[in-house]
Write a protein that holds these residues in place. Structure first.
Motif, PDB file in Angstrom:
ATOM      1  N   LEU A   6       0.836  -1.192   0.000  1.00 45.76           N
ATOM      2  CA  LEU A   6       0.000   0.000   0.000  1.00 45.76           C
ATOM      3  C   LEU A   6       0.874   1.247   0.000  1.00 45.76           C
ATOM      4  N   ARG A   7       0.342   2.315  -0.547  1.00 45.61           N
ATOM      5  CA  ARG A   7       1.063   3.580  -0.561  1.00 45.61           C
ATOM      6  C   ARG A   7       1.009   4.233   0.814  1.00 45.61           C
ATOM      7  N   GLU A   8       2.037   4.972   1.130  1.00 46.35           N
ATOM      8  CA  GLU A   8       2.102   5.692   2.403  1.00 46.35           C
ATOM      9  C   GLU A   8       1.297   6.979   2.272  1.00 46.35           C
ATOM     10  N   THR A   9       0.014   6.904   2.595  1.00 46.90           N
ATOM     11  CA  THR A   9      -0.907   8.039   2.472  1.00 46.90           C
ATOM     12  C   THR A   9      -1.593   8.271   3.815  1.00 46.90           C
ATOM     13  N   PRO A  10      -2.383   9.355   3.928  1.00 43.67           N
ATOM     14  CA  PRO A  10      -3.098   9.597   5.197  1.00 43.67           C
ATOM     15  C   PRO A  10      -4.086   8.499   5.567  1.00 43.67           C
ATOM     16  N   MET A  11      -4.398   7.615   4.634  1.00 39.68           N
ATOM     17  CA  MET A  11      -5.375   6.565   4.912  1.00 39.68           C
ATOM     18  C   MET A  11      -4.768   5.312   5.533  1.00 39.68           C
ATOM     19  N   ARG A  12      -3.504   5.351   5.841  1.00 35.82           N
ATOM     20  CA  ARG A  12      -2.848   4.169   6.399  1.00 35.82           C
ATOM     21  C   ARG A  12      -3.051   4.078   7.904  1.00 35.82           C
ATOM     22  N   ASP A  13      -3.211   2.846   8.369  1.00 32.75           N
ATOM     23  CA  ASP A  13      -3.235   2.531   9.804  1.00 32.75           C
ATOM     24  C   ASP A  13      -4.329   3.292  10.549  1.00 32.75           C
ATOM     25  N   ILE A  14      -5.525   3.310   9.974  1.00 34.59           N
ATOM     26  CA  ILE A  14      -6.668   3.937  10.637  1.00 34.59           C
ATOM     27  C   ILE A  14      -7.719   2.869  10.895  1.00 34.59           C
ATOM     28  N   ASP A  15      -8.579   3.116  11.882  1.00 34.11           N
ATOM     29  CA  ASP A  15      -9.591   2.118  12.216  1.00 34.11           C
ATOM     30  C   ASP A  15     -10.853   2.329  11.379  1.00 34.11           C
ATOM     31  N   ASP A  16     -11.854   1.485  11.594  1.00 33.60           N
ATOM     32  CA  ASP A  16     -13.056   1.529  10.760  1.00 33.60           C
ATOM     33  C   ASP A  16     -13.814   2.842  10.909  1.00 33.60           C
ATOM     34  N   ASN A  17     -13.872   3.386  12.112  1.00 37.21           N
ATOM     35  CA  ASN A  17     -14.568   4.657  12.299  1.00 37.21           C
ATOM     36  C   ASN A  17     -13.858   5.783  11.556  1.00 37.21           C
TER      37      ASN A  17
ATOM     38  N   ARG B 179      -5.683  16.538  15.147  1.00 37.26           N
ATOM     39  CA  ARG B 179      -6.762  16.026  14.298  1.00 37.26           C
ATOM     40  C   ARG B 179      -7.069  17.003  13.165  1.00 37.26           C
ATOM     41  N   ASP B 180      -7.070  18.293  13.460  1.00 36.98           N
ATOM     42  CA  ASP B 180      -7.301  19.278  12.401  1.00 36.98           C
ATOM     43  C   ASP B 180      -6.231  19.177  11.317  1.00 36.98           C
ATOM     44  N   THR B 181      -4.981  19.021  11.729  1.00 37.84           N
ATOM     45  CA  THR B 181      -3.889  18.911  10.761  1.00 37.84           C
ATOM     46  C   THR B 181      -4.045  17.676   9.888  1.00 37.84           C
ATOM     47  N   GLU B 182      -4.378  16.556  10.512  1.00 41.97           N
ATOM     48  CA  GLU B 182      -4.532  15.320   9.753  1.00 41.97           C
ATOM     49  C   GLU B 182      -5.746  15.376   8.838  1.00 41.97           C
ATOM     50  N   ASN B 183      -6.829  15.992   9.307  1.00 38.88           N
ATOM     51  CA  ASN B 183      -7.991  16.142   8.433  1.00 38.88           C
ATOM     52  C   ASN B 183      -7.663  17.016   7.227  1.00 38.88           C
ATOM     53  N   THR B 184      -6.861  18.060   7.442  1.00 43.21           N
ATOM     54  CA  THR B 184      -6.451  18.925   6.343  1.00 43.21           C
ATOM     55  C   THR B 184      -5.634  18.145   5.325  1.00 43.21           C
ATOM     56  N   GLN B 185      -4.756  17.274   5.791  1.00 43.54           N
ATOM     57  CA  GLN B 185      -3.970  16.440   4.886  1.00 43.54           C
ATOM     58  C   GLN B 185      -4.862  15.519   4.071  1.00 43.54           C
ATOM     59  N   VAL B 186      -5.920  15.019   4.696  1.00 41.51           N
ATOM     60  CA  VAL B 186      -6.850  14.151   3.974  1.00 41.51           C
ATOM     61  C   VAL B 186      -7.576  14.936   2.893  1.00 41.51           C
ATOM     62  N   TYR B 187      -8.064  16.125   3.235  1.00 42.96           N
ATOM     63  CA  TYR B 187      -8.731  16.961   2.235  1.00 42.96           C
ATOM     64  C   TYR B 187      -7.792  17.287   1.079  1.00 42.96           C
ATOM     65  N   ASN B 188      -6.548  17.628   1.386  1.00 39.92           N
ATOM     66  CA  ASN B 188      -5.580  17.942   0.337  1.00 39.92           C
ATOM     67  C   ASN B 188      -5.310  16.721  -0.540  1.00 39.92           C
ATOM     68  N   PHE B 189      -5.231  15.561   0.090  1.00 40.50           N
ATOM     69  CA  PHE B 189      -4.995  14.338  -0.676  1.00 40.50           C
ATOM     70  C   PHE B 189      -6.086  14.145  -1.724  1.00 40.50           C
TER      71      PHE B 189
END
Length: 261
Positions: free
Chosen positions: A70-81, A144-154
């Motif tokens: 898998l690619r190293e993206t913000p979606m790695r190692d997160i739970d179902d929620n 959490r705000d920083t990580e959410n921003t990274q997800v939006y940018n992705f």
């Protein structure tokens, strides 16, 4: 008399031999062939320098592949929620950015999604928020705000916009029509489908990078290497796709704003 004849014969022979020798020296030699000069070498123009796919940057860092493929993206190692919350972020980006006529319904589906699943989304948000508080304490909101921003940018990456919008159009209709009890499971399937759009682009971009390096090795004179494209390709360190953090997009919906963005 005989004496004279013998001398005369010797004299005549000597004269004759000299004449033959002189005749031989004076004979014309065969002309030496003069070859024409070789033609000038044919100058073959190098093929056009490879261009990045989908009008992407000349040089950018592609997320690395992990040991699990898998690619190293913000979606790695997160739970179902978190997967559901990140799907919501992707759906939000699509509602904002996918404005071609064939994608208009994404905004309507997104608002139906928020209205239909309001309670489930609120529950998930609280669970994720509690997880961040446990992990990060007083810094939880900022992180959490920083990580959410990274997800939006992705998900806002321009080169894949068309394919991303097409995928969001299909998945958004399904998400809006699901029972809320199936939403978490759906997100676990849908998020990888959205990521697949980016994975395919990254593979094509890596092929472009290889082609460009071969082109530079074969045709890259110092002047060519000084060109912006070649110089950019030689950079060993490039900014990641999501290095420029932008504020998360907002959309007027029936769901009240929350810390999840």
């Amino acid at each position: 008399m005989a004496r004279f004849r013998a001398g005369h014969i010797l004299y005549v022979a000597a004269i004759t031999g000299l004449t033959i020798t002189l005749s031989a020296c004076g004979a014309k030699q065969a002309p030496v062939a003069v070859l024409p000069p070789p033609p000038p070498p044919v100058v073959v123009a190098p093929p056009r320098m490879p261009a990045p796919p989908s009008n992407a940057m000349l040089a950018m860092a592609v997320p690395a592949l992990r040991a699990d493929g898998l690619r190293e993206t913000p979606m790695r190692d997160i739970d179902d929620n978190e997967k559901l919350w990140y799907f919501r972020a992707a759906f939000n980006v699509a509602a904002l950015n996918c404005q071609n006529a064939e994608h208009y319904r994404i905004t309507d589906d997104y608002n139906v999604f928020l209205k239909t699943h309001r309670r489930e989304l609120d529950r998930v948000n609280k669970v994720v928020e509690a997880k961040y508080r446990k992990m990060h304490g007083a810094e939880s909101a900022r992180i959490r705000d920083t990580e959410n921003t990274q997800v939006y940018n992705f998900f806002s990456f321009p080169p894949v916009k068309a394919d991303f919008c097409n995928a969001a159009l299909v998945l958004g209709q399904e998400a809006a029509a699901l029972p809320s009890t199936e939403l978490v499971g759906f997100a676990g399937r849908a998020l990888p489908q959205l990521e697949g759009v980016f994975d395919r682009f990254y593979a094509v971009y890596e092929s472009y990078q290889s082609d460009l390096q071969r082109w530079i090795a074969l045709y890259g004179s110092p002047e060519m290497r000084a060109a912006p494209g070649a110089m950019a390709a030689d950079q060993s360190v490039s900014s990641p796709v999501s290095s420029q953090l932008l504020p998360p997009p907002t959309l007027q919906t029936v769901l009240a704003p929350d810390s999840g963005g």
